[in-house]
Scaffold this motif. Structure first.
Motif, short mmCIF file in Angstrom:
data_model
loop_
_atom_site.label_atom_id
_atom_site.label_comp_id
_atom_site.label_asym_id
_atom_site.label_seq_id
_atom_site.Cartn_x
_atom_site.Cartn_y
_atom_site.Cartn_z
N ALA A 13 44.27 -69.76 43.60
CA ALA A 13 44.77 -69.34 44.91
C ALA A 13 45.92 -68.35 44.73
O ALA A 13 46.61 -68.34 43.71
CB ALA A 13 45.23 -70.54 45.72
N ALA A 14 46.12 -67.53 45.76
CA ALA A 14 47.27 -66.60 45.79
C ALA A 14 48.47 -67.34 46.39
O ALA A 14 48.31 -68.25 47.19
CB ALA A 14 46.93 -65.37 46.61
N ARG A 15 49.65 -66.91 46.01
CA ARG A 15 50.87 -67.58 46.51
C ARG A 15 50.94 -67.53 48.03
O ARG A 15 51.31 -68.50 48.69
CB ARG A 15 52.10 -66.93 45.87
CG ARG A 15 53.41 -67.62 46.20
CD ARG A 15 54.58 -67.15 45.32
NE ARG A 15 54.61 -67.90 44.07
CZ ARG A 15 54.23 -67.44 42.89
NH1 ARG A 15 53.75 -66.20 42.79
NH2 ARG A 15 54.32 -68.18 41.81
N ALA A 16 50.53 -66.41 48.62
CA ALA A 16 50.59 -66.26 50.08
C ALA A 16 49.66 -67.25 50.80
O ALA A 16 49.90 -67.61 51.96
CB ALA A 16 50.24 -64.84 50.47
N ASP A 17 48.59 -67.69 50.11
CA ASP A 17 47.64 -68.62 50.72
C ASP A 17 48.10 -70.07 50.65
O ASP A 17 47.51 -70.95 51.28
CB ASP A 17 46.27 -68.51 50.02
CG ASP A 17 45.66 -67.13 50.18
OD1 ASP A 17 45.93 -66.49 51.22
OD2 ASP A 17 44.92 -66.69 49.26
N VAL A 18 49.17 -70.32 49.89
CA VAL A 18 49.63 -71.69 49.65
C VAL A 18 50.95 -71.97 50.36
O VAL A 18 51.14 -73.04 50.96
CB VAL A 18 49.76 -71.95 48.12
CG1 VAL A 18 50.42 -73.29 47.86
CG2 VAL A 18 48.39 -71.86 47.46
N ILE A 19 51.87 -71.03 50.28
CA ILE A 19 53.20 -71.24 50.86
C ILE A 19 53.08 -71.48 52.37
O ILE A 19 52.37 -70.77 53.08
CB ILE A 19 54.11 -70.02 50.60
CG1 ILE A 19 54.23 -69.74 49.09
CG2 ILE A 19 55.49 -70.25 51.21
CD1 ILE A 19 54.79 -70.87 48.29
N GLY A 20 53.79 -72.50 52.84
CA GLY A 20 53.82 -72.81 54.27
C GLY A 20 52.74 -73.81 54.70
O GLY A 20 52.74 -74.25 55.85
N LYS A 21 51.85 -74.21 53.80
CA LYS A 21 50.80 -75.17 54.16
C LYS A 21 51.25 -76.59 53.85
O LYS A 21 51.90 -76.83 52.82
CB LYS A 21 49.52 -74.88 53.38
CG LYS A 21 48.67 -73.75 53.93
CD LYS A 21 47.32 -73.74 53.22
CE LYS A 21 46.38 -72.71 53.87
NZ LYS A 21 45.05 -72.73 53.20
N ARG A 35 51.44 -71.49 37.19
CA ARG A 35 50.42 -72.39 36.60
C ARG A 35 49.68 -73.15 37.69
O ARG A 35 48.46 -73.35 37.61
CB ARG A 35 51.12 -73.37 35.65
CG ARG A 35 50.15 -74.34 34.97
CD ARG A 35 49.39 -73.65 33.86
NE ARG A 35 48.47 -74.57 33.19
CZ ARG A 35 47.20 -74.73 33.50
NH1 ARG A 35 46.64 -73.99 34.44
NH2 ARG A 35 46.44 -75.59 32.84
N GLN A 36 50.41 -73.56 38.73
CA GLN A 36 49.78 -74.30 39.83
C GLN A 36 48.81 -73.39 40.58
O GLN A 36 47.71 -73.81 40.93
CB GLN A 36 50.86 -74.81 40.79
CG GLN A 36 50.32 -75.54 42.01
CD GLN A 36 49.68 -76.87 41.67
OE1 GLN A 36 50.25 -77.64 40.92
NE2 GLN A 36 48.49 -77.13 42.22
N LEU A 37 49.21 -72.16 40.80
CA LEU A 37 48.35 -71.22 41.51
C LEU A 37 47.08 -70.92 40.70
O LEU A 37 45.98 -70.82 41.26
CB LEU A 37 49.11 -69.92 41.80
CG LEU A 37 50.30 -70.06 42.77
CD1 LEU A 37 51.08 -68.74 42.83
CD2 LEU A 37 49.80 -70.45 44.16
N ALA A 38 47.25 -70.80 39.39
CA ALA A 38 46.08 -70.56 38.53
C ALA A 38 45.13 -71.75 38.58
O ALA A 38 43.91 -71.59 38.61
CB ALA A 38 46.54 -70.29 37.10
N LEU A 39 45.71 -72.95 38.60
CA LEU A 39 44.89 -74.16 38.67
C LEU A 39 44.11 -74.22 39.98
O LEU A 39 42.93 -74.60 40.00
CB LEU A 39 45.80 -75.39 38.54
CG LEU A 39 45.15 -76.76 38.75
CD1 LEU A 39 44.12 -77.03 37.66
CD2 LEU A 39 46.22 -77.86 38.74
N MET A 40 44.75 -73.80 41.05
CA MET A 40 44.12 -73.85 42.38
C MET A 40 43.23 -72.65 42.65
O MET A 40 42.53 -72.62 43.66
CB MET A 40 45.19 -73.96 43.46
CG MET A 40 46.05 -75.21 43.38
SD MET A 40 47.44 -75.17 44.55
CE MET A 40 46.57 -75.12 46.10
#
Length: 352
Positions: free
Chosen positions: A40-48, A33-38
């Motif tokens: 964004a793809a999971r790979a673009d978010v994890i580690g940031k 749900r968070q990724l859909a809101l953003m």
């Protein structure tokens, strides 16, 4: 069967981020749900780090919200206590495939520290609960309550206005009656004439309040029917014996505000009384009253076919009153001798 809690977290219905408890608040996991809101793809978010999730084109409101959440994360890291922030408004830019435009949403952020078996803080969960619908519903209810209260106040105002108008009308009618009684009792013809003129002027104002009391409008007077009633009242008082006055009223169905209608009523009254007194010595005759709107102007004319036995534009009380009332409503008076008869025309801008 072993449960993959990572998959459970990813599938949570709320928008959730799992952040590191090291001050950088690095994203360790993100729910679908968070990724859909953003968008964004999971790979673009994890580690940031959390603060780097703020879009470069973020508006002022979204940037302020990110800073507010960041301060709450720092408090949670320092105190170990959970915190729920007040709901904030966020504008989401919708992609073209979803119709484009802006979707206004309200989110309720909650920061929840998670502790390991050793009592140390392992991570922090940032959950965004969508409270858009409850907030919208509350606003709709608040608007409905405000409209209902406004309607209640309007009804009360209507009742009060009618009561005040009714009392004013009755008081003015009492004044008219007293003036008429005094006129009847007066032995001096000149005094009687002055008292009757005064009674006629007060009666013209009374008739405006009478119309207010009978109609739904409290801000305007429909002048066509009003002028006919005013002329009928004057004719009823003036007709006696063989003298039968003929009033020809041609008035457009115009609604005029009170501050224009009252001076107009007094002007019509004065001009008609002037005709009754001076235009047809010893008899009666036609009187034409016209009211129309044309070329951005309101035009009122009173015309007769009587004799011009003297200068009817002289500066008597009636003429001074007509001039003063015309000036009050930004109007101009024009007097014209006809063959036969006399015409007085009032012009005023409709913007008055």
């Amino acid at each position: 069967m072993a449960v993959d809690f990572g998959d459970v977290f990813d599938a949570l219905p709320d928008a959730c981020l799992l952040l590191s408890a090291d001050g950088r608040f690095t994203v360790m996991a993100a729910s679908d749900r968070q990724l859909a809101l953003m968008r964004a793809a999971r790979a673009d978010v994890i580690g940031k780090p959390f603060i780097e999730l703020l879009p470069a084109d973020a508006n002022v409101e979204l940037a302020a919200a990110f800073r507010k959440v960041r301060r709450s994360l720092e408090r949670a890291l320092a105190t170990g206590e959970a915190e729920t922030l007040t709901a904030g408004k966020y504008e989401i830019v919708l992609p073209e495939e979803e119709g484009g435009g802006i979707d206004e949403r309200y989110w309720n952020p909650r920061i929840q520290p998670v502790f390991g078996g050793d009592g140390r803080m392992a991570c922090i969960v940032l959950k965004l609960r969508d409270v858009t619908e409850p907030i919208r519903r509350e606003r709709e209810l608040a608007l409905e309550r405000a409209l209902a209260e406004r309607e209640k106040m309007l009804v009360q105002k209507d009742i009060l206005f009618r009561e005040v108008s009714h009392r004013i009308k009755n008081s003015l009618q009492l004044v008219v009656s007293i003036l008429n009684l005094q006129a009847t009792a007066a032995n001096d013809e000149r005094i009687r004439s002055h008292l009757e003129s005064a009674a006629s002027r007060v009666a013209a104002i009374t008739s405006v309040h009478e119309r207010f009391f009978r109609t739904e409008s409290h801000t305007a007077v429909e002048m066509s029917s009003y002028l006919r009633e005013l002329c009928a009242d004057i004719a009823s008082s003036a007709n006696n014996g063989s003298a039968r006055w003929n009033f020809d009223v041609e008035a457009e169905a115009l609604e005029l505000p009170v501050d224009i209608a009252v001076p107009l009523a007094l002007i019509v009254n004065e001009l008609i009384i002037n005709v009754l007194k001076h235009a047809y010595p010893g008899g009666a005759g036609p009187i034409r009253i016209a009211l129309r709107a044309a070329e951005g102007e309101l035009k009122l004319s009173i015309e007769d076919e009587g004799e011009v036995v003297f200068d009817r534009s002289r500066t008597g009380l009636g003429s001074r009153l007509v001039n003063a009332l015309a000036q009050q409503i930004r109007g101009e008076i024009e007097r014209t001798e006809l063959a036969p008869g006399y015409r007085v025309e009032l012009r005023l801008p409709l913007s008055s």
